[in-house]
Design a protein around this motif. Structure first.
Motif, PDB file in Angstrom:
ATOM      1  N   TYR A 176       9.715   5.793   0.291  1.00  0.00           N
ATOM      2  CA  TYR A 176      10.111   7.037  -0.359  1.00  0.00           C
ATOM      3  C   TYR A 176      11.190   6.770  -1.393  1.00  0.00           C
ATOM      4  O   TYR A 176      11.910   5.784  -1.331  1.00  0.00           O
ATOM      5  N   GLY A 177      11.250   7.662  -2.374  1.00  0.00           N
ATOM      6  CA  GLY A 177      12.233   7.528  -3.441  1.00  0.00           C
ATOM      7  C   GLY A 177      12.258   8.792  -4.268  1.00  0.00           C
ATOM      8  O   GLY A 177      11.598   9.785  -3.957  1.00  0.00           O
ATOM      9  N   THR A 178      13.036   8.748  -5.340  1.00  0.00           N
ATOM     10  CA  THR A 178      13.192   9.903  -6.226  1.00  0.00           C
ATOM     11  C   THR A 178      12.420   9.653  -7.522  1.00  0.00           C
ATOM     12  O   THR A 178      12.680   8.679  -8.229  1.00  0.00           O
ATOM     13  N   ALA A 179      11.472  10.527  -7.803  1.00  0.00           N
ATOM     14  CA  ALA A 179      10.677  10.423  -9.028  1.00  0.00           C
ATOM     15  C   ALA A 179      11.498  10.993 -10.185  1.00  0.00           C
ATOM     16  O   ALA A 179      12.083  12.072 -10.083  1.00  0.00           O
ATOM     17  N   VAL A 180      11.549  10.230 -11.276  1.00  0.00           N
ATOM     18  CA  VAL A 180      12.298  10.674 -12.455  1.00  0.00           C
ATOM     19  C   VAL A 180      11.492  10.358 -13.710  1.00  0.00           C
ATOM     20  O   VAL A 180      10.563   9.556 -13.699  1.00  0.00           O
ATOM     21  N   ARG A 181      11.898  11.006 -14.757  1.00  0.00           N
ATOM     22  CA  ARG A 181      11.367  10.712 -16.080  1.00  0.00           C
ATOM     23  C   ARG A 181      12.507  10.099 -16.871  1.00  0.00           C
ATOM     24  O   ARG A 181      13.574  10.694 -17.002  1.00  0.00           O
ATOM     25  N   LEU A 182      12.302   8.866 -17.354  1.00  0.00           N
ATOM     26  CA  LEU A 182      13.309   8.189 -18.170  1.00  0.00           C
ATOM     27  C   LEU A 182      13.024   8.480 -19.640  1.00  0.00           C
ATOM     28  O   LEU A 182      11.869   8.707 -20.031  1.00  0.00           O
ATOM     29  N   GLU A 183      14.082   8.448 -20.447  1.00  0.00           N
ATOM     30  CA  GLU A 183      13.912   8.683 -21.887  1.00  0.00           C
ATOM     31  C   GLU A 183      12.949   7.667 -22.463  1.00  0.00           C
ATOM     32  O   GLU A 183      12.896   6.525 -22.026  1.00  0.00           O
ATOM     33  N   ASP A 184      12.158   8.113 -23.415  1.00  0.00           N
ATOM     34  CA  ASP A 184      11.217   7.220 -24.084  1.00  0.00           C
ATOM     35  C   ASP A 184      11.992   6.332 -25.040  1.00  0.00           C
ATOM     36  O   ASP A 184      12.998   6.711 -25.602  1.00  0.00           O
ATOM     37  N   GLU A 185      11.471   5.125 -25.222  1.00  0.00           N
ATOM     38  CA  GLU A 185      12.148   4.189 -26.128  1.00  0.00           C
ATOM     39  C   GLU A 185      11.700   4.396 -27.540  1.00  0.00           C
ATOM     40  O   GLU A 185      10.705   4.875 -27.847  1.00  0.00           O
ATOM     41  N   GLN A 202       0.829  -1.205   0.000  1.00  0.00           N
ATOM     42  CA  GLN A 202       0.000   0.000   0.000  1.00  0.00           C
ATOM     43  C   GLN A 202       0.864   1.257   0.000  1.00  0.00           C
ATOM     44  O   GLN A 202       0.585   2.211  -0.731  1.00  0.00           O
ATOM     45  N   ALA A 203       1.921   1.289   0.803  1.00  0.00           N
ATOM     46  CA  ALA A 203       2.807   2.458   0.837  1.00  0.00           C
ATOM     47  C   ALA A 203       3.483   2.652  -0.525  1.00  0.00           C
ATOM     48  O   ALA A 203       3.602   3.783  -1.011  1.00  0.00           O
ATOM     49  N   THR A 204       3.898   1.553  -1.158  1.00  0.00           N
ATOM     50  CA  THR A 204       4.527   1.637  -2.482  1.00  0.00           C
ATOM     51  C   THR A 204       3.526   2.149  -3.511  1.00  0.00           C
ATOM     52  O   THR A 204       3.854   3.008  -4.337  1.00  0.00           O
ATOM     53  N   ASP A 205       2.297   1.641  -3.475  1.00  0.00           N
ATOM     54  CA  ASP A 205       1.259   2.103  -4.404  1.00  0.00           C
ATOM     55  C   ASP A 205       1.009   3.601  -4.245  1.00  0.00           C
ATOM     56  O   ASP A 205       0.886   4.325  -5.236  1.00  0.00           O
ATOM     57  N   ARG A 206       0.955   4.075  -3.018  1.00  0.00           N
ATOM     58  CA  ARG A 206       0.722   5.501  -2.774  1.00  0.00           C
ATOM     59  C   ARG A 206       1.891   6.343  -3.258  1.00  0.00           C
ATOM     60  O   ARG A 206       1.697   7.440  -3.789  1.00  0.00           O
ATOM     61  N   MET A 207       3.106   5.835  -3.085  1.00  0.00           N
ATOM     62  CA  MET A 207       4.287   6.543  -3.579  1.00  0.00           C
ATOM     63  C   MET A 207       4.226   6.636  -5.111  1.00  0.00           C
ATOM     64  O   MET A 207       4.483   7.690  -5.691  1.00  0.00           O
ATOM     65  N   CYS A 208       3.867   5.537  -5.766  1.00  0.00           N
ATOM     66  CA  CYS A 208       3.770   5.523  -7.232  1.00  0.00           C
ATOM     67  C   CYS A 208       2.670   6.441  -7.737  1.00  0.00           C
ATOM     68  O   CYS A 208       2.837   7.103  -8.772  1.00  0.00           O
ATOM     69  N   GLU A 209       1.544   6.505  -7.032  1.00  0.00           N
ATOM     70  CA  GLU A 209       0.473   7.426  -7.406  1.00  0.00           C
ATOM     71  C   GLU A 209       0.978   8.865  -7.382  1.00  0.00           C
ATOM     72  O   GLU A 209       0.691   9.649  -8.288  1.00  0.00           O
ATOM     73  N   ALA A 232       1.416  11.414 -10.640  1.00  0.00           N
ATOM     74  CA  ALA A 232       0.742  12.721 -10.620  1.00  0.00           C
ATOM     75  C   ALA A 232       1.668  13.867 -11.016  1.00  0.00           C
ATOM     76  O   ALA A 232       1.199  14.897 -11.497  1.00  0.00           O
ATOM     77  N   ILE A 233       2.968  13.691 -10.851  1.00  0.00           N
ATOM     78  CA  ILE A 233       3.914  14.746 -11.230  1.00  0.00           C
ATOM     79  C   ILE A 233       4.648  14.421 -12.531  1.00  0.00           C
ATOM     80  O   ILE A 233       5.606  15.089 -12.891  1.00  0.00           O
ATOM     81  N   GLY A 234       4.194  13.366 -13.234  1.00  0.00           N
ATOM     82  CA  GLY A 234       4.729  13.066 -14.558  1.00  0.00           C
ATOM     83  C   GLY A 234       5.892  12.107 -14.611  1.00  0.00           C
ATOM     84  O   GLY A 234       6.559  11.984 -15.644  1.00  0.00           O
ATOM     85  N   ALA A 235       6.150  11.381 -13.538  1.00  0.00           N
ATOM     86  CA  ALA A 235       7.265  10.426 -13.524  1.00  0.00           C
ATOM     87  C   ALA A 235       6.863   9.121 -14.194  1.00  0.00           C
ATOM     88  O   ALA A 235       5.697   8.750 -14.203  1.00  0.00           O
ATOM     89  N   ASN A 236       7.860   8.431 -14.738  1.00  0.00           N
ATOM     90  CA  ASN A 236       7.617   7.075 -15.220  1.00  0.00           C
ATOM     91  C   ASN A 236       8.512   6.072 -14.501  1.00  0.00           C
ATOM     92  O   ASN A 236       8.538   4.899 -14.833  1.00  0.00           O
TER      93      ASN A 236
END
Length: 106
Positions: free
Chosen positions: A97-106, A60-67, A71-75
């Motif tokens: 907790y972790g660091t939200a990032v955007r990875l390059e699209d394939e 549940q904590a992981t799901d909430r972190m991913c949500e 919401a801020i555009g991370a993948n």
């Protein structure tokens, strides 16, 4: 959503650093599970009720972190960590907790 405990994803380039994201849940002990745990303490062995409770809390904590990350555009969320703390007698918080990032699209 890619979730990992490492800082970089092999073969991927981070294009945007979006900041820290987090998710948490507070869980209380279940009377039935607590009773069975006390019996297990007499004979030894895994406290399966508590194992299940902690797994559900981590999920549940992981799901909430991913949500929050979505919401801020991370993948992806990198460098993920978990922490627990006692809130009151019989209740504990599980924090992801972790660091939200955007990875390059394939």
């Amino acid at each position: 959503m890619l979730v990992t405990n490492i800082e970089l994803i092999p073969g991927k380039r981070i294009t945007h650093h979006l900041g820290m994201v987090q998710g948490n849940t507070v869980r209380a002990k279940h009377v039935g599970r607590d009773l069975m745990a006390n019996v297990k303490n007499l004979f030894g062995g895994e406290l399966k009720g508590y194992t299940e409770l902690l797994q559900e809390a981590r999920d549940q904590a992981t799901d909430r972190m991913c949500e929050q990350a979505r919401a801020i555009g991370a993948n992806a969320v990198i460098n993920v960590r978990y922490s627990t703390s006692s809130i009151t007698a019989g209740a504990a918080e599980l924090f992801a907790y972790g660091t939200a990032v955007r990875l390059e699209d394939e």
